[in-house]
Design a protein around this motif. Structure first.
Motif, PDB file in Angstrom:
ATOM      1  N   GLN A 199       0.865  -1.255  -0.025  1.00 52.44           N
ATOM      2  CA  GLN A 199       0.035  -0.103  -0.053  1.00 52.44           C
ATOM      3  C   GLN A 199       0.945   1.413   0.065  1.00 52.44           C
ATOM      4  O   GLN A 199       0.749   2.106   0.856  1.00 52.44           O
ATOM      5  N   PRO A 200       1.791   1.341  -0.947  1.00 53.77           N
ATOM      6  CA  PRO A 200       2.855   2.465  -0.891  1.00 53.77           C
ATOM      7  C   PRO A 200       2.169   3.879  -1.281  1.00 53.77           C
ATOM      8  O   PRO A 200       2.770   4.749  -0.897  1.00 53.77           O
ATOM      9  N   ASP A 201       0.917   3.929  -1.844  1.00 53.68           N
ATOM     10  CA  ASP A 201       0.337   5.049  -2.101  1.00 53.68           C
ATOM     11  C   ASP A 201      -0.691   5.385  -1.183  1.00 53.68           C
ATOM     12  O   ASP A 201      -1.374   6.422  -1.259  1.00 53.68           O
ATOM     13  N   THR A 202      -0.630   4.943  -0.092  1.00 50.56           N
ATOM     14  CA  THR A 202      -1.558   5.254   1.079  1.00 50.56           C
ATOM     15  C   THR A 202      -0.984   6.100   2.148  1.00 50.56           C
ATOM     16  O   THR A 202       0.091   6.216   1.952  1.00 50.56           O
ATOM     17  N   GLU A 203      -1.846   6.754   3.074  1.00 52.60           N
ATOM     18  CA  GLU A 203      -1.165   7.505   3.879  1.00 52.60           C
ATOM     19  C   GLU A 203      -0.046   6.860   5.065  1.00 52.60           C
ATOM     20  O   GLU A 203       0.646   7.355   5.212  1.00 52.60           O
ATOM     21  N   VAL A 204      -0.555   5.454   5.183  1.00 57.81           N
ATOM     22  CA  VAL A 204       0.306   4.726   6.215  1.00 57.81           C
ATOM     23  C   VAL A 204       0.698   3.564   5.433  1.00 57.81           C
ATOM     24  O   VAL A 204      -0.133   2.431   5.722  1.00 57.81           O
ATOM     25  N   PRO A 205       1.750   3.438   4.590  1.00 59.86           N
ATOM     26  CA  PRO A 205       2.212   2.278   3.958  1.00 59.86           C
ATOM     27  C   PRO A 205       2.438   1.093   4.932  1.00 59.86           C
ATOM     28  O   PRO A 205       2.667   1.567   6.262  1.00 59.86           O
ATOM     29  N   GLN A 206       2.622  -0.196   4.726  1.00 61.47           N
ATOM     30  CA  GLN A 206       2.824  -1.203   5.478  1.00 61.47           C
ATOM     31  C   GLN A 206       4.030  -1.988   4.860  1.00 61.47           C
ATOM     32  O   GLN A 206       4.274  -2.053   3.704  1.00 61.47           O
ATOM     33  N   ALA A 207       4.848  -2.435   5.739  1.00 64.74           N
ATOM     34  CA  ALA A 207       6.183  -3.332   5.393  1.00 64.74           C
ATOM     35  C   ALA A 207       6.163  -4.507   5.952  1.00 64.74           C
ATOM     36  O   ALA A 207       5.801  -4.915   7.368  1.00 64.74           O
ATOM     37  N   ILE A 208       6.828  -5.483   5.451  1.00 65.76           N
ATOM     38  CA  ILE A 208       7.417  -6.996   6.060  1.00 65.76           C
ATOM     39  C   ILE A 208       8.533  -7.201   5.527  1.00 65.76           C
ATOM     40  O   ILE A 208       9.027  -7.106   4.467  1.00 65.76           O
ATOM     41  N   LEU A 209       9.617  -7.508   6.493  1.00 68.18           N
ATOM     42  CA  LEU A 209      10.895  -7.809   6.421  1.00 68.18           C
ATOM     43  C   LEU A 209      11.094  -9.333   6.726  1.00 68.18           C
ATOM     44  O   LEU A 209      10.634  -9.885   7.604  1.00 68.18           O
ATOM     45  N   PHE A 210      11.726 -10.067   5.823  1.00 65.56           N
ATOM     46  CA  PHE A 210      12.026 -11.224   5.746  1.00 65.56           C
ATOM     47  C   PHE A 210      13.468 -11.456   6.339  1.00 65.56           C
ATOM     48  O   PHE A 210      14.429 -10.819   5.518  1.00 65.56           O
ATOM     49  N   ALA A 211      14.132 -12.249   7.291  1.00 67.79           N
ATOM     50  CA  ALA A 211      15.670 -12.341   7.577  1.00 67.79           C
ATOM     51  C   ALA A 211      15.822 -13.730   8.343  1.00 67.79           C
ATOM     52  O   ALA A 211      14.929 -14.501   8.654  1.00 67.79           O
ATOM     53  N   ARG A 212      17.228 -13.786   8.509  1.00 67.53           N
ATOM     54  CA  ARG A 212      17.249 -15.324   9.085  1.00 67.53           C
ATOM     55  C   ARG A 212      18.426 -14.945  10.030  1.00 67.53           C
ATOM     56  O   ARG A 212      19.484 -14.099   9.493  1.00 67.53           O
ATOM     57  N   ARG A 213      18.399 -15.764  11.219  1.00 69.48           N
ATOM     58  CA  ARG A 213      19.732 -15.702  12.004  1.00 69.48           C
ATOM     59  C   ARG A 213      21.064 -16.263  11.382  1.00 69.48           C
ATOM     60  O   ARG A 213      21.046 -17.419  10.717  1.00 69.48           O
ATOM     61  N   GLU A 214      21.940 -15.440  11.601  1.00 69.84           N
ATOM     62  CA  GLU A 214      23.402 -15.861  11.015  1.00 69.84           C
ATOM     63  C   GLU A 214      23.999 -16.651  12.169  1.00 69.84           C
ATOM     64  O   GLU A 214      23.359 -16.405  13.296  1.00 69.84           O
ATOM     65  N   PRO A 215      24.946 -17.454  11.774  1.00 70.02           N
ATOM     66  CA  PRO A 215      25.637 -18.450  12.858  1.00 70.02           C
ATOM     67  C   PRO A 215      26.051 -17.604  13.946  1.00 70.02           C
ATOM     68  O   PRO A 215      26.560 -16.376  13.634  1.00 70.02           O
TER      69      PRO A 215
END
Length: 215
Positions: A199-215
């Motif tokens: 929803q980048p064109d809305t007043e409040v966009p939302q984000a999701i980050l995908f990550a993984r634990r490094e050793p």
């Protein structure tokens, strides 16, 4: 027993107050929002591909996301700061594990989970406490384990005094830039795999980050 920080106590009490109304507000959201359900599908697939194992849904609220993950073949359980939310989640999803807890001090053994999901729960955590929470995520996730964060995008914080159903609340809501959250993740020992902006064109966009634990 240590005294709970004011922001934690306010957050727990606020969500105790709105538990029922909030559950109705989010009911059916995963069916309506295809990008949200797609993000969970990707997360669940990555957990399975990495060998499976338990996944903590931290800030689980009424448990609908926890239950959805279980439907995707993930051994998910929920943790929430609000006893009222946990009681509701247990009632709505019998047989699923839900427990009261804080993301800044998770009562889980080190390396005991395959992944952590924190959807729109870090939004109430002050900036100086976010590294504490992410440090806890790294502690409890096994090496190579997955983390997925969802949050509001922006540069402002506001005090929310009225919530779902018009009930009184007292929680700060922090909007943050994905690059800022990604930086915190890297500092905590995670590698960022992907970033979704919704929803980048809305007043409040939302984000999701995908990550993984490094050793």
């Amino acid at each position: 027993m240590p005294i709970m920080d004011e922001w934690l106590a306010d957050t727990a009490a606020s969500y105790d107050t709105v538990a029922g109304s909030y559950a109705e507000f989010v009911r059916g959201a995963l069916e309506r929002e295809q990008y949200l359900s797609a993000a969970l599908t990707v997360f669940a697939g990555a957990v399975r591909a990495a060998g499976g194992g338990p996944v903590a849904d931290v800030g689980c609220g009424p448990g609908q996301v926890t239950a959805h993950l279980r439907g995707l073949g993930v051994d998910a359980f929920g943790v929430d700061l609000s006893p009222g939310m946990v009681e509701l989640a247990r009632r709505e999803h019998p047989g699923v594990r839900f427990e009261v807890g804080s993301m800044t001090a998770l009562e889980l053994p080190a390396g005991s989970v395959a992944g952590v999901l924190a959807w729109w729960s870090l939004i109430h955590v002050p900036d100086d406490e976010v590294p504490v929470a992410l440090g806890e995520f790294r502690r409890v996730v096994r090496p190579g384990g997955l983390v997925q964060l969802g949050f509001h995008v922006g540069d402002v914080s506001r005090l929310k005094t009225e919530g779902y159903g018009g009930h009184p609340m007292r929680v700060h809501v922090h909007r943050r830039r994905p690059e800022k959250v990604a930086g915190w993740l890297r500092e905590a020992g995670f590698a960022v795999d992907a970033q979704w902006l919704m929803q980048p064109d809305t007043e409040v966009p939302q984000a999701i980050l995908f990550a993984r634990r490094e050793p």
